[in-house]
Write an enzyme that holds these catalytic residues in place. Structure first.
Site, PDB file in Angstrom:
ATOM      1  N   SER A  57       0.829  -1.201   0.000  1.00 39.84           N
ATOM      2  CA  SER A  57       0.000   0.000   0.000  1.00 39.84           C
ATOM      3  C   SER A  57       0.870   1.261   0.000  1.00 39.84           C
ATOM      4  O   SER A  57       1.717   1.424  -0.879  1.00 39.84           O
ATOM      5  CB  SER A  57      -0.961  -0.036   1.195  1.00 39.84           C
ATOM      6  OG  SER A  57      -2.009   0.881   1.018  1.00 39.84           O
ATOM      7  N   ASP A  60      -6.016  -3.384  -2.266  1.00 42.91           N
ATOM      8  CA  ASP A  60      -4.931  -2.993  -1.378  1.00 42.91           C
ATOM      9  C   ASP A  60      -4.141  -4.183  -0.824  1.00 42.91           C
ATOM     10  O   ASP A  60      -4.708  -5.153  -0.332  1.00 42.91           O
ATOM     11  CB  ASP A  60      -5.529  -2.203  -0.217  1.00 42.91           C
ATOM     12  CG  ASP A  60      -4.509  -1.310   0.456  1.00 42.91           C
ATOM     13  OD1 ASP A  60      -3.503  -1.825   0.943  1.00 42.91           O
ATOM     14  OD2 ASP A  60      -4.736  -0.081   0.493  1.00 42.91           O
TER      15      ASP A  60
END
Length: 277
Positions: A33, A147
């Protein structure tokens, strides 16, 4: 290795700077991320330039980078901020980076981590930062990517290792400190942002419930990763330290710098005290 963490990922910048200042050579980077974004830019050799841009961002600038596009699976396209980054850091193939790098995303169709070690740097970063319900997912080679924090918020085991090296972790999604409830204060953020986040840690709404649930998942995930692959040096920043403060790069980076120096000093002191054989 660099964890997920939204705006707290700015602390990774300070952590990297602290390591270099102390004379350590960073031989590889793995990120998830926001950790993938910062790590990828560092591996490309352009962290200083991007930090300068981050540190100029105001609240208005941050809001202008949010390209709202209400869809069935997202609120934001996520293209505007990536385009701005590519004006500073031209895209490059990961395998051509001067420092080995990998980014972690999550395939929702197979419930598994997807590790990018080759291909477009920015495609890997964009996939890794695809926060569910916020950024539009990325479709890549029949994969449906969100993510990386969902499958692995701190990808310690994916780092390229060499014999005798140190494993260093920058975890900006550490367990939260208990905060006292406080009287809500007027916010200078645009009204729509106040509906998406909790400025005073007391209000609860549909978005905050989703966010809190993800935070619990990510913290448990990272805790497990730390048990499976313990790092030699661990810097930690509590998850509730900052909340959508993308206009506070200098402050957050400085905190990461300070915390990493403390972690390094602790490690070096421990090594000095370790009995020699």
């Amino acid at each position: 290795m660099l964890s997920s963490g939204g705006c707290r990922g700015y602390a990774h910048i300070g952590a990297i700077e602290a390591l270099l200042e102390k004379g350590y050579e960073i031989s590889s980077v793995a990120g998830s991320s926001m950790g993938a974004l910062i790590g990828g830019i560092f591996a490309a050799g352009r962290l200083e330039e991007v930090k300068e841009w981050f540190c100029t961002l105001t609240r208005r600038d941050v809001f202008s980078l949010i390209d709202f596009s209400i869809g069935i699976n997202h609120l934001v396209k996520g293209e505007r901020v990536m385009n701005h980054l590519q004006e500073i850091v031209p895209d490059v193939r990961i395998e051509d980076l001067p420092i080995p790098f990998c980014a972690v995303a999550t395939d929702v169709r197979t419930d598994s981590a997807v590790v990018f070690r080759s291909g477009s740097l920015f495609e890997a970063i964009r996939a890794s930062i695809s926060m569910p319900t916020f950024f539009r997912p990325v479709e890549h080679d029949e994969l449906y990517l969100i993510d990386g924090a969902i499958s692995n918020g701190l990808p310690l085991e994916y780092a390229a290792r060499t014999e005798g090296d140190l494993l260093v972790a920058s975890n900006v999604s550490a367990p939260e400190r208990r905060l006292r409830r406080k009287t809500p204060q007027p916010s200078r953020r645009p009204a729509i942002m106040n509906r998406l986040i909790r400025p005073d840690f007391t209000e609860v709404n549909a978005i905050s419930l989703i966010s809190d649930s993800l935070h619990i998942l990510i913290q448990k995930n990272i805790s497990l990763q730390l048990q499976i692959t313990p790092p030699d040096v661990l810097m930690e920043l509590p998850m509730n330290s900052y909340n959508f403060n993308y206009d506070k790069c200098a402050t957050i980076a400085e905190r990461g710098h300070r915390l990493m120096l403390q972690a390094i000093n602790h490690f070096e002191k421990r090594m000095l005290q370790k009995p020699t054989e």
